[in-house]
Enzyme design. Structure first.
Site, PDB file in Angstrom:
ATOM      1  N   HIS B  62       0.862  -1.195   0.000  1.00  0.00           N
ATOM      2  CA  HIS B  62       0.000   0.000   0.000  1.00  0.00           C
ATOM      3  C   HIS B  62       0.889   1.233   0.000  1.00  0.00           C
ATOM      4  O   HIS B  62       2.114   1.120   0.123  1.00  0.00           O
ATOM      5  CB  HIS B  62      -0.979  -0.011   1.180  1.00  0.00           C
ATOM      6  CG  HIS B  62      -0.342   0.131   2.534  1.00  0.00           C
ATOM      7  ND1 HIS B  62       0.571  -0.776   3.029  1.00  0.00           N
ATOM      8  CD2 HIS B  62      -0.492   1.068   3.511  1.00  0.00           C
ATOM      9  CE1 HIS B  62       0.947  -0.405   4.248  1.00  0.00           C
ATOM     10  NE2 HIS B  62       0.326   0.711   4.561  1.00  0.00           N
ATOM     11  N   HIS B  64       1.158   3.920   2.081  1.00  0.00           N
ATOM     12  CA  HIS B  64       1.664   4.702   3.212  1.00  0.00           C
ATOM     13  C   HIS B  64       3.185   4.802   3.054  1.00  0.00           C
ATOM     14  O   HIS B  64       3.858   3.849   2.660  1.00  0.00           O
ATOM     15  CB  HIS B  64       1.277   4.061   4.550  1.00  0.00           C
ATOM     16  CG  HIS B  64      -0.108   4.450   4.995  1.00  0.00           C
ATOM     17  ND1 HIS B  64      -0.941   3.615   5.677  1.00  0.00           N
ATOM     18  CD2 HIS B  64      -0.801   5.614   4.833  1.00  0.00           C
ATOM     19  CE1 HIS B  64      -2.095   4.231   5.913  1.00  0.00           C
ATOM     20  NE2 HIS B  64      -2.028   5.444   5.408  1.00  0.00           N
ATOM     21  N   ASP B  66       5.797   4.791   4.827  1.00  0.00           N
ATOM     22  CA  ASP B  66       6.772   3.882   5.445  1.00  0.00           C
ATOM     23  C   ASP B  66       6.920   2.589   4.643  1.00  0.00           C
ATOM     24  O   ASP B  66       7.879   1.846   4.845  1.00  0.00           O
ATOM     25  CB  ASP B  66       6.435   3.593   6.916  1.00  0.00           C
ATOM     26  CG  ASP B  66       5.007   3.103   7.136  1.00  0.00           C
ATOM     27  OD1 ASP B  66       4.131   3.407   6.301  1.00  0.00           O
ATOM     28  OD2 ASP B  66       4.761   2.409   8.150  1.00  0.00           O
ATOM     29  N   HIS B  67       5.990   2.330   3.716  1.00  0.00           N
ATOM     30  CA  HIS B  67       6.057   1.092   2.920  1.00  0.00           C
ATOM     31  C   HIS B  67       6.600   1.290   1.505  1.00  0.00           C
ATOM     32  O   HIS B  67       6.780   0.316   0.791  1.00  0.00           O
ATOM     33  CB  HIS B  67       4.673   0.425   2.859  1.00  0.00           C
ATOM     34  CG  HIS B  67       4.257  -0.150   4.175  1.00  0.00           C
ATOM     35  ND1 HIS B  67       4.232  -1.497   4.437  1.00  0.00           N
ATOM     36  CD2 HIS B  67       3.906   0.456   5.345  1.00  0.00           C
ATOM     37  CE1 HIS B  67       3.845  -1.704   5.698  1.00  0.00           C
ATOM     38  NE2 HIS B  67       3.648  -0.533   6.262  1.00  0.00           N
ATOM     39  N   HIS B 268       6.491  -4.956  12.406  1.00  0.00           N
ATOM     40  CA  HIS B 268       5.802  -3.681  12.212  1.00  0.00           C
ATOM     41  C   HIS B 268       5.449  -3.093  13.579  1.00  0.00           C
ATOM     42  O   HIS B 268       4.320  -2.701  13.851  1.00  0.00           O
ATOM     43  CB  HIS B 268       4.548  -3.869  11.351  1.00  0.00           C
ATOM     44  CG  HIS B 268       4.043  -2.571  10.755  1.00  0.00           C
ATOM     45  ND1 HIS B 268       3.083  -1.796  11.365  1.00  0.00           N
ATOM     46  CD2 HIS B 268       4.373  -1.912   9.623  1.00  0.00           C
ATOM     47  CE1 HIS B 268       2.834  -0.739  10.620  1.00  0.00           C
ATOM     48  NE2 HIS B 268       3.607  -0.774   9.558  1.00  0.00           N
TER      49      HIS B 268
END
Lengths: 302, 302
Positions: B62, B64, B66-67, B268
């Site tokens: 996805h 976001h 941080d990904h 995570h």
């Protein structure tokens, strides 16, 4: 008054295990300015004790990825960590579009004011000024439009020699003396040069990365106290430096010499150099007061 | 056949000095798949001996930050390092627009083919298949559209028991036996179950991050060998997990239990947890075969 620069990243293009991508923090008095923000900058800040919430201004020299790809992450983290105070971002204008699209796709709504100022990329300009400091940007010569930054302390006031002054002299007259003006008080003439000492000379710091060797810069940066100049390659790769619009360590030193800088620090080293001492040697042969930066190094500007 | 996962980053949202942002590499046979690519992933690869040129597929769960914020840097570095072999990128469709704009502003022209496949975000789908492996994506429940990934080894052939077979049996008949088919050769009947051994059971790995606890997943992931499930918070912050559409460690364990996973690994972790052992304790109370991941940890899928 504190005036220093902390190196957060000193690699060029690609990070290594010992050198992160370009970023540095200039501290002037209580204010922190971030210059460039390569990937990994927020972790380097943690490593070297720089608090992101203390950064008030960010300057991005150009849009090659190694100089800005840490920005969206840093801003997101500031947001997650509850920042509310405004942040001023000076960067080439198209960064606004990139960040806007990134934040939209990420579903991020910043909860702090981010003031975006497109940098003038074609001619020198003052981009920050307060009572104590001026920051100018100036064009460099690189594949993409790129600017350098010059931090100039403003001339400070003269220091009063209290023993030579009456205790009851009004504040306005003392201020005039500090500015170097002569004054008369109770029929006595006070010559500023006799009752005050000159202030320390104003200090300055220049950031030049990324750029070809560009001699005209020496005039604009004449007498700079501390010069950071990129030194991506050794002299043996001078042709490659030219082709990729970068400088050699020797060229960085030539610029320091011509600018009569007090001190030179070189960085933005190609990841091919595990050991940068040969670059330092080449630079020192031209300009002795040179140091090669390491991530985490702090240089006082004096 | 090698089937393992290497954790490159196990922090959530914000990196810490010991945990980088989400990224992991699945190795199946000689092939490397990168799942998610938080800021700092390319340095983590260096640290843990993953060669970027060996990555053939990248899956982004996805958008976001941080990904995925390490992706533009990783691709730029592959380009700088002379990559020519194609790379397949599976991600939510709007990432293509973000990358295109970033590369345009950076003046980057990729010299290797980057094949972009928009991920189906709404229903399960097979996104990769070869003779040995299937990769499926499936929707998770998160603030932004998000998918998980399931790597499923295909059933392997039965192993011949050579002592029970004539040396001159033709290759086609041997292949039939390996597929479990009975054959006749020179008037002798060979029952596949008598002259072959069953193959090892096919192995599987599931990646579920970021997501709310979502019980229907247990059915799709039934019997999975190794389950990676996000465990952002402790149970004491279950309300906060719900609000931010994340899971607690206990919820990760509940899913592993209901899916009858062989083993659970949790990661995570919110950056607030300097020590994640309390999260591990909460998970193990529900599902004993749980480990908390660290950056650099390698898990064999068995």
């Amino acid at each position: 008054m504190k005036f220093s620069v902390t190196i957060l990243g000193s690699s060029a293009g690609v990070p290594t295990l010992s050198r992160s991508l370009p970023a540095q923090v200039v501290q002037f008095n209580e204010r922190l300015f971030l210059i460039d923000c390569g990937e990994g900058t927020q972790v380097q800040m943690q490593k070297f004790g720089i608090k992101p919430h203390r950064i008030s201004h960010i300057f991005i020299s150009h849009l090659h990825g190694d100089h800005y790809l840490g920005l969206a992450g840093l801003l997101s983290s500031m947001n997650l960590q509850g920042r509310t105070q405004p942040l001023s971002l000076f960067a080439p204008y198209s960064l606004a579009e990139v960040l806007t699209l990134q934040f939209r796709s990420m579903g991020v709504v910043l909860r702090f004011p981010l003031h975006f100022f497109p940098l003038p990329m074609e001619q020198p300009a003052v981009i920050f000024e307060d009572d104590l400091l001026l920051v100018r940007c100036f064009p460099l010569v690189h594949l993409l439009p790129t600017v350098g930054f010059l931090f100039q302390e403003k001339p400070r006031e003269r220091n009063l020699i209290k023993e030579r002054l009456p205790k009851d002299m009004p504040f306005a007259l003392l201020k005039a003396l500090k500015r170097g003006e002569n004054v008369t008080w109770q029929d006595t003439f006070y010559h500023a040069e006799e009752v005050t000492l000159p202030p320390p000379l104003p200090r300055s710091y220049a950031y030049c990365s990324d750029t070809l060797y560009h001699e005209p810069l020496a005039k604009d940066l004449q007498g700079v106290n501390l010069l950071y100049h990129e030194a991506t390659f050794q002299e043996a790769l001078a042709d490659h430096a030219l082709k990729t619009t970068h400088s050699t360590a020797r060229q960085a030193a030539m610029l320091a010499l011509k600018a009569q800088a007090k001190k030179l620090i070189i960085g933005h080293f190609s990841a091919r150099y595990k050991d940068v001492s040969p670059l330092l040697t080449e630079a020192r042969a031209v300009f002795l007061a040179t140091e090669a930066v390491e991530d985490g190094a702090v240089f006082e500007i004096a």
